[in-house]
Design an enzyme around this catalytic site. Structure first.
Site, mmCIF file in Angstrom:
data_model
loop_
_atom_site.group_PDB
_atom_site.id
_atom_site.type_symbol
_atom_site.label_atom_id
_atom_site.label_comp_id
_atom_site.label_asym_id
_atom_site.label_seq_id
_atom_site.Cartn_x
_atom_site.Cartn_y
_atom_site.Cartn_z
ATOM 1 N N GLU A 122 0.596 -1.160 -0.086
ATOM 2 C CA GLU A 122 0.184 -0.036 -0.089
ATOM 3 C C GLU A 122 0.930 1.094 -0.127
ATOM 4 O OE1 GLU A 122 -2.565 -3.235 1.629
ATOM 5 O OE2 GLU A 122 -0.420 -2.589 1.996
ATOM 6 N N LYS A 131 -17.406 -2.091 5.335
ATOM 7 C CA LYS A 131 -17.765 -3.079 4.367
ATOM 8 C C LYS A 131 -19.169 -3.438 4.121
ATOM 9 C CE LYS A 131 -17.157 -7.133 7.200
ATOM 10 N NZ LYS A 131 -16.208 -8.471 7.321
ATOM 11 N N PHE A 187 -11.589 -7.823 13.642
ATOM 12 C CA PHE A 187 -10.325 -8.162 13.032
ATOM 13 C C PHE A 187 -10.202 -7.279 11.809
ATOM 14 C CE2 PHE A 187 -8.696 -10.489 9.138
ATOM 15 C CZ PHE A 187 -7.489 -10.977 9.845
ATOM 16 N N GLN A 188 -8.936 -6.747 11.913
ATOM 17 C CA GLN A 188 -8.442 -5.618 11.069
ATOM 18 C C GLN A 188 -9.205 -4.356 11.178
ATOM 19 O OE1 GLN A 188 -8.141 -7.427 6.961
ATOM 20 N NE2 GLN A 188 -6.096 -8.313 7.609
ATOM 21 N N MET A 233 23.479 10.372 3.490
ATOM 22 C CA MET A 233 23.289 11.585 4.042
ATOM 23 C C MET A 233 23.446 11.455 5.691
ATOM 24 S SD MET A 233 22.774 14.740 3.611
ATOM 25 C CE MET A 233 21.953 15.001 2.133
#
Length: 573
Positions: free
Chosen positions: A47, A159, A109-110, A484
């Site tokens: 993602e 959902k 969940f999630q 750096m």
């Protein structure tokens, strides 16, 4: 139609052909709608890759980049990119899935409170709980991404709402709930006399063009007309690179921690600073308190976001306006008693002194363009730039030393052709952003400079590049370290190189071959010439693993917290 169908139809109606995403349980209904509609979607490998690709697309086009992710870890993997887009004013529409409404707040969940998590790093975000609000919220979110100062907006959709049948046009429902716009407090109209009066008194003026000049619609063209009228010297910020042609006679280069000596000298010693579309970050101004001590310097700050005016640096004249509107209004009200091109002859000595410093710096730069073993990063970038001169390439960088070397040594030929992570400095940005940028415009080559450290953060997106066969030319600048970090440890931490080495680096060419990508290796003049030629001849992607000098530091450099003209540049007075 169900909520998922409605979202897809909304995106299609907006002309979206640039969604990047990754599926998961709560958004399966949405991905089913994507399948049924034949909606154009690019499946990434992570993602974070999706949102950086959306950023790359948006930076090139100015059109909102669309990213889709599932709930929980899918959504939280967008956080870095959202913060990056917020700081760099990138229009992003993020659509995330959420657990069912009845499960909200139960640690299902999630489940993750992505609206709460992203509240500080988005322009606005939503959790849609009423099906009748879905379309109005999408409309509002789309408008917010580009209105005023662009930025990311997130819409979180449960959902069960995605699967719910929704009437797309119920009787009596407003087509938009948009109420958050407020008029600007001070526009350019009515302020032109004040600005020109301040310019007339100045002996050492400087125009500072920030990223706002690039993303403003028509801002660059209007700015160039303003510069032509006044004959004022101009510098750009890191995000403003590309706003002014690199060979423009009044262009001093970019300012900041690794900016050019002439630009930083001008910023530190000017008696009038006209700053347009920039926010005076610490990488630009150093210590704001120290800079503000010069009470004789007049500062005119123009920005579309009034929260930025006076936030870091005091403004004697503050104007809340779009860059294009500002320059257009100023040019239209140019004083009749002033000669176009030479607003004030008092400026001539000032400009001559800056151009003399520029000439000396250019001489020092030429000395960096020599073949060595291993390669000097300046030489590598110069050779690549020379090979692609005239093709108007899109130049993308990751973050680190190579980013600053590219800023210094790759002339960008047009606006929206310089794609980098400025405010957040996100390692791993480069590869997915290059994919998104090239996806936006396949007609031009996209050149990516990335370090061996940043490349390993998101190199799984090579799979996307292989699938799309975009003309992205990747130059991995491998100095065997976090360059750096190593430079700061070298200069300011007594050469105590704590965990800045990159032991165990893989064979990047074997990785490229695993993705069926053509590749090569360069560590000297001959091999670099050979690989650049291969890049130019190859229509699709090409990867070059370049070995560069580990000990080379980026100069000029301004130590943290110092004035812009307190720079370190070996060979300069």
């Amino acid at each position: 139609m169900n909520g998922a169908d409605l979202i897809v139809k909304f995106l299609l109606d907006k002309g979206v052909h640039h969604a990047f995403g990754y599926p998961g349980g709560p958004v399966l209904v949405l991905y089913d709608a994507i399948y049924n509609a034949g909606f154009p979607h690019v499946q990434v490998r992570h993602e974070q890759g999706a949102i950086h690709a959306a950023e790359g697309f948006a930076k090139v086009t100015g059109i909102p980049g669309v990213v889709i992710a599932t709930s929980g870890p899918g959504a939280t993997n967008l956080v870095t990119g959202l913060a990056d887009a917020m700081l760099d004013s990138v229009p992003i529409l993020a659509i995330t899935g959420a657990v069912a409404r009845k499960s909200t707040g139960t640690d299902a969940f999630q489940e993750a409170d992505i609206t709460g998590i992203t509240q500080p790093i988005t322009k606005y975000n939503y959790l849609v709980m009423d099906p009748n609000d879905l379309l109005p919220i999408l409309e509002e979110a789309w408008q917010l991404t580009t209105e005023g100062r662009p930025g990311p907006v997130l819409v979180n959709v449960p959902k069960d709402l995605l699967a719910l049948q929704i009437d797309p046009a119920p009787e009596g429902r407003s087509t938009s709930t948009y109420i958050r716009h407020r008029p600007a407090k001070v526009r350019t109209e009515g302020m032109t006399d004040n600005v020109y009066a301040a310019l007339a008194k100045a002996k050492k003026p400087l125009l500072l063009a920030g990223g706002g000049c690039v993303i403003s619609n028509g801002g660059v063209q209007d700015m160039m007309e303003f510069i032509r009228c006044l004959g004022i010297p101009v510098a750009t910020t890191l995000m403003g690179k590309g706003a002014v042609a690199p060979d423009h006679p009044k262009y001093l280069g970019h300012i900041g921690m690794h900016g050019t000596p002439q630009a930083n000298t001008a910023l530190g010693t000017c008696d009038l600073l006209l700053a347009v579309g920039c926010r005076f970050s610490d990488r630009i101004i150093g210590d704001p308190d120290l800079y503000n001590q010069d009470k004789k310097r007049v500062i005119i700050h123009v920005d579309i976001d009034d929260a930025e005016i006076g936030k870091n640096v005091r403004a004697d004249i503050g104007i809340e306006d779009d860059a294009a509107d500002f320059f257009r209004t100023m040019a239209a009200n140019y004083p009749a008693d002033r000669t176009c091109g030479v607003f004030s002859e008092d400026w001539l000595d000032w400009i001559d002194s800056l151009l003399a410093k520029k000439k000396r710096y250019d001489e020092l730069v030429e000395q960096m363009y020599v073949p060595t073993y291993p390669l000097l990063p300046q030489y590598l970038i110069h050779r690549v730039a020379k090979a692609y001169k005239g093709t108007n390439p899109i130049v993308v960088t990751d973050v680190g030393q190579h980013q600053m070397f590219a800023t210094q040594h790759f002339p960008v030929e047009s606006p929206r052709s310089w794609i980098t992570s400025g405010g957040l400095g996100t390692m791993g940005f480069g590869l997915p952003a290059a994919i998104g940028a090239s996806f936006a415009d396949r007609s031009r080559p996209t050149i990516l400079f990335v370090g061996d450290g940043g490349f390993q953060m998101t190199f799984q997106e090579l799979g996307v590049l292989a699938n799309l066969q975009l003309p992205v030319k990747i130059f991995i600048m491998d100095n065997g370290s976090l360059g750096m970090v190593r430079q700061w440890q070298d200069l300011f931490f007594g050469k105590r190189f704590s965990h800045s080495g990159m032991e165990g680096t893989p064979d990047f060419n074997m990785i490229a071959k695993a993705y069926n990508l053509p590749c090569g290796f360069a560590n000297d003049e001959a091999s670099l010439a050979r690989e650049i030629e291969a890049c130019v001849k190859t229509e699709g992607p090409y990867l070059v693993h370049c070995i560069i000098d580990t000990g080379e530091n980026v100069y000029p450099m301004i130590p943290a917290g110092r004035m812009p003209n307190d720079l370190i540049m070996p060979g300069m007075d």
